[in-house]
Design a protein around this motif. Sequence first.
Motif, PDB file in Angstrom:
ATOM      1  N   SER A  94     -36.370 -43.705  20.502  1.00 35.27           N
ATOM      2  CA  SER A  94     -35.060 -43.973  19.918  1.00 35.27           C
ATOM      3  C   SER A  94     -33.901 -43.541  20.821  1.00 35.27           C
ATOM      4  N   HIS A  95     -34.000 -42.358  21.428  1.00 35.60           N
ATOM      5  CA  HIS A  95     -32.938 -41.919  22.332  1.00 35.60           C
ATOM      6  C   HIS A  95     -32.781 -42.896  23.497  1.00 35.60           C
ATOM      7  N   HIS A  96     -33.909 -43.338  24.021  1.00 31.43           N
ATOM      8  CA  HIS A  96     -33.874 -44.283  25.140  1.00 31.43           C
ATOM      9  C   HIS A  96     -33.298 -45.623  24.692  1.00 31.43           C
ATOM     10  N   SER A  97     -33.606 -46.038  23.457  1.00 28.97           N
ATOM     11  CA  SER A  97     -33.043 -47.281  22.913  1.00 28.97           C
ATOM     12  C   SER A  97     -31.521 -47.220  22.925  1.00 28.97           C
ATOM     13  N   ALA A  98     -30.974 -46.095  22.488  1.00 28.21           N
ATOM     14  CA  ALA A  98     -29.518 -45.931  22.460  1.00 28.21           C
ATOM     15  C   ALA A  98     -28.939 -46.001  23.872  1.00 28.21           C
ATOM     16  N   GLU A  99     -29.595 -45.353  24.815  1.00 28.96           N
ATOM     17  CA  GLU A  99     -29.123 -45.355  26.199  1.00 28.96           C
ATOM     18  C   GLU A  99     -29.135 -46.757  26.791  1.00 28.96           C
ATOM     19  N   VAL A 100     -30.211 -47.507  26.539  1.00 30.58           N
ATOM     20  CA  VAL A 100     -30.312 -48.871  27.064  1.00 30.58           C
ATOM     21  C   VAL A 100     -29.238 -49.766  26.446  1.00 30.58           C
ATOM     22  N   ALA A 101     -29.037 -49.644  25.132  1.00 27.33           N
ATOM     23  CA  ALA A 101     -28.037 -50.464  24.450  1.00 27.33           C
ATOM     24  C   ALA A 101     -26.636 -50.192  24.993  1.00 27.33           C
ATOM     25  N   VAL A 102     -26.318 -48.916  25.203  1.00 27.21           N
ATOM     26  CA  VAL A 102     -25.002 -48.558  25.744  1.00 27.21           C
ATOM     27  C   VAL A 102     -24.851 -49.087  27.170  1.00 27.21           C
ATOM     28  N   LEU A 104     -26.076 -51.804  28.270  1.00 27.55           N
ATOM     29  CA  LEU A 104     -25.794 -53.239  28.158  1.00 27.55           C
ATOM     30  C   LEU A 104     -24.309 -53.479  27.912  1.00 27.55           C
ATOM     31  N   VAL A 105     -23.677 -52.589  27.159  1.00 32.14           N
ATOM     32  CA  VAL A 105     -22.226 -52.688  26.955  1.00 32.14           C
ATOM     33  C   VAL A 105     -21.504 -52.487  28.283  1.00 32.14           C
ATOM     34  N   ARG A 106     -21.904 -51.466  29.010  1.00 34.44           N
ATOM     35  CA  ARG A 106     -21.249 -51.159  30.285  1.00 34.44           C
ATOM     36  C   ARG A 106     -21.410 -52.308  31.282  1.00 34.44           C
ATOM     37  N   GLN A 107     -22.532 -53.031  31.195  1.00 35.43           N
ATOM     38  CA  GLN A 107     -22.778 -54.171  32.076  1.00 35.43           C
ATOM     39  C   GLN A 107     -22.037 -55.427  31.631  1.00 35.43           C
ATOM     40  N   GLY A 108     -21.458 -55.395  30.432  1.00 36.61           N
ATOM     41  CA  GLY A 108     -20.786 -56.576  29.898  1.00 36.61           C
ATOM     42  C   GLY A 108     -21.731 -57.582  29.285  1.00 36.61           C
ATOM     43  N   ALA A 109     -22.979 -57.165  29.028  1.00 39.77           N
ATOM     44  CA  ALA A 109     -23.984 -58.080  28.487  1.00 39.77           C
ATOM     45  C   ALA A 109     -23.880 -58.239  26.977  1.00 39.77           C
ATOM     46  N   VAL A 110     -23.300 -57.256  26.289  1.00 46.04           N
ATOM     47  CA  VAL A 110     -23.105 -57.341  24.836  1.00 46.04           C
ATOM     48  C   VAL A 110     -21.699 -56.866  24.486  1.00 46.04           C
ATOM     49  N   ASN A 111     -21.211 -57.345  23.352  1.00 39.98           N
ATOM     50  CA  ASN A 111     -19.845 -57.022  22.920  1.00 39.98           C
ATOM     51  C   ASN A 111     -19.795 -56.258  21.608  1.00 39.98           C
ATOM     52  N   ALA A 112     -20.951 -55.818  21.122  1.00 40.99           N
ATOM     53  CA  ALA A 112     -21.013 -55.007  19.906  1.00 40.99           C
ATOM     54  C   ALA A 112     -22.369 -54.317  19.868  1.00 40.99           C
ATOM     55  N   LEU A 113     -22.423 -53.235  19.100  1.00 42.59           N
ATOM     56  CA  LEU A 113     -23.683 -52.532  18.862  1.00 42.59           C
ATOM     57  C   LEU A 113     -23.952 -52.513  17.366  1.00 42.59           C
ATOM     58  N   MET A 114     -25.241 -52.487  17.012  1.00 43.84           N
ATOM     59  CA  MET A 114     -25.633 -52.385  15.612  1.00 43.84           C
ATOM     60  C   MET A 114     -26.744 -51.345  15.490  1.00 43.84           C
ATOM     61  N   LYS A 115     -26.510 -50.372  14.658  1.00 41.23           N
ATOM     62  CA  LYS A 115     -27.483 -49.306  14.458  1.00 41.23           C
ATOM     63  C   LYS A 115     -28.714 -49.842  13.744  1.00 41.23           C
ATOM     64  N   GLY A 116     -29.889 -49.466  14.265  1.00 42.20           N
ATOM     65  CA  GLY A 116     -31.148 -49.834  13.632  1.00 42.20           C
ATOM     66  C   GLY A 116     -31.820 -48.628  13.011  1.00 42.20           C
ATOM     67  N   GLY A 117     -33.102 -48.488  13.281  1.00 45.44           N
ATOM     68  CA  GLY A 117     -33.880 -47.415  12.663  1.00 45.44           C
ATOM     69  C   GLY A 117     -33.849 -46.125  13.454  1.00 45.44           C
ATOM     70  N   LEU A 118     -32.669 -45.609  13.713  1.00 47.57           N
ATOM     71  CA  LEU A 118     -32.495 -44.315  14.371  1.00 47.57           C
ATOM     72  C   LEU A 118     -31.344 -43.595  13.701  1.00 47.57           C
ATOM     73  N   SER A 119     -31.205 -42.311  13.985  1.00 45.14           N
ATOM     74  CA  SER A 119     -30.139 -41.544  13.346  1.00 45.14           C
ATOM     75  C   SER A 119     -28.793 -41.836  14.001  1.00 45.14           C
ATOM     76  N   THR A 120     -27.735 -41.607  13.242  1.00 44.59           N
ATOM     77  CA  THR A 120     -26.381 -41.788  13.781  1.00 44.59           C
ATOM     78  C   THR A 120     -26.147 -40.860  14.968  1.00 44.59           C
ATOM     79  N   ASP A 121     -26.640 -39.629  14.884  1.00 48.43           N
ATOM     80  CA  ASP A 121     -26.455 -38.677  15.982  1.00 48.43           C
ATOM     81  C   ASP A 121     -27.081 -39.178  17.273  1.00 48.43           C
ATOM     82  N   GLU A 122     -28.246 -39.798  17.169  1.00 48.14           N
ATOM     83  CA  GLU A 122     -28.909 -40.328  18.367  1.00 48.14           C
ATOM     84  C   GLU A 122     -28.064 -41.429  19.001  1.00 48.14           C
ATOM     85  N   LEU A 123     -27.551 -42.325  18.182  1.00 48.34           N
ATOM     86  CA  LEU A 123     -26.745 -43.420  18.714  1.00 48.34           C
ATOM     87  C   LEU A 123     -25.443 -42.899  19.313  1.00 48.34           C
TER      88      LEU A 123
END
Length: 323
Positions: A94-102, A104-123
Amino acid sequence: MEALAAGRLKEELDAALTQHPRMQLLLERALRSEAVKTAIVHPVTFNSLSGALAAHNLGLIEAILVGPKERITQCAAENNLDISALVIHDSEHSHHSAEVAVSLVRQGAVNALMKGGLSTDELLGAVLDKVNGIRTERRISHVFYLDIPLYHKALLVTDAAINIQPSLRDKKDIVANAIDLAHHIGIACPKVAILSAVEKVNPDIPSTIEAAALCKMADRKQIMGGLLDGPLAFDNAINREAALEKGIESEVAGDADILLAPDLEAGNILAKQLMYLGNALAAGVLVGARVPIILTSRAEKTAGRILSCALAQAAAQPLTISI
């Protein structure tokens, strides 16, 4: 199976939108707009994966799944969800999922994030990372978009989820974030009611002093784009007659678009009272980062996730209102 699921989703949405025309309008506007590329962070549970898939199939978002590929595909198979058209970015946990998703934002590949099955603190740990995160100069905050049958327009409530005891500096950012979101949903000059227990400045109630300071900041153009007034008690913030009975002359009183809570406890209690006792229908989004973040509960049902996607979709669009 897909036709049955689509039928159930329509029934769930129709039931949720009954008596909520402003939420219906928000959803219809989003459906007419271009889908937003959205990283779904760690969608390894049925609710998170099915909600993202439903929003994707409706055209609200272009879902990009970020998480352990084996767990995601297993969840899809167990629940008869067809995710064959979706891209999956594999991660270890889960921690790695959050890092990868972020990233993707920095790369300009996505324009929004959506929390899945992880804690808010992790994201948020990845979002707020000082080196690799996506923070801005503002403090992040959460905004609820509420359609309340007994109120004459949509109401934004902030902050009920992130900032526990916000300082005056924090509240300045929280107000600015909410004003920006209001602009994105088409409110040119949102009226901001800064809430407290009373409507007069009382040195023994810090929130009244901070309310007065925020209003003066608006006078000095430190906060722009909205009309602020406070302190206001809840009754005179949303009821014009209550304000007049107390001798309050204000363009905001009784006509607020945004309610700024004094702290998280008050905001959370207020929002949930409106939902569970006032029949309010809610969508929520986290703002103040580089991109909007759909921050639903892990137990949130599909309809709630779709409505929050509609709100985030509006927040991710280029702003056309000039200040």
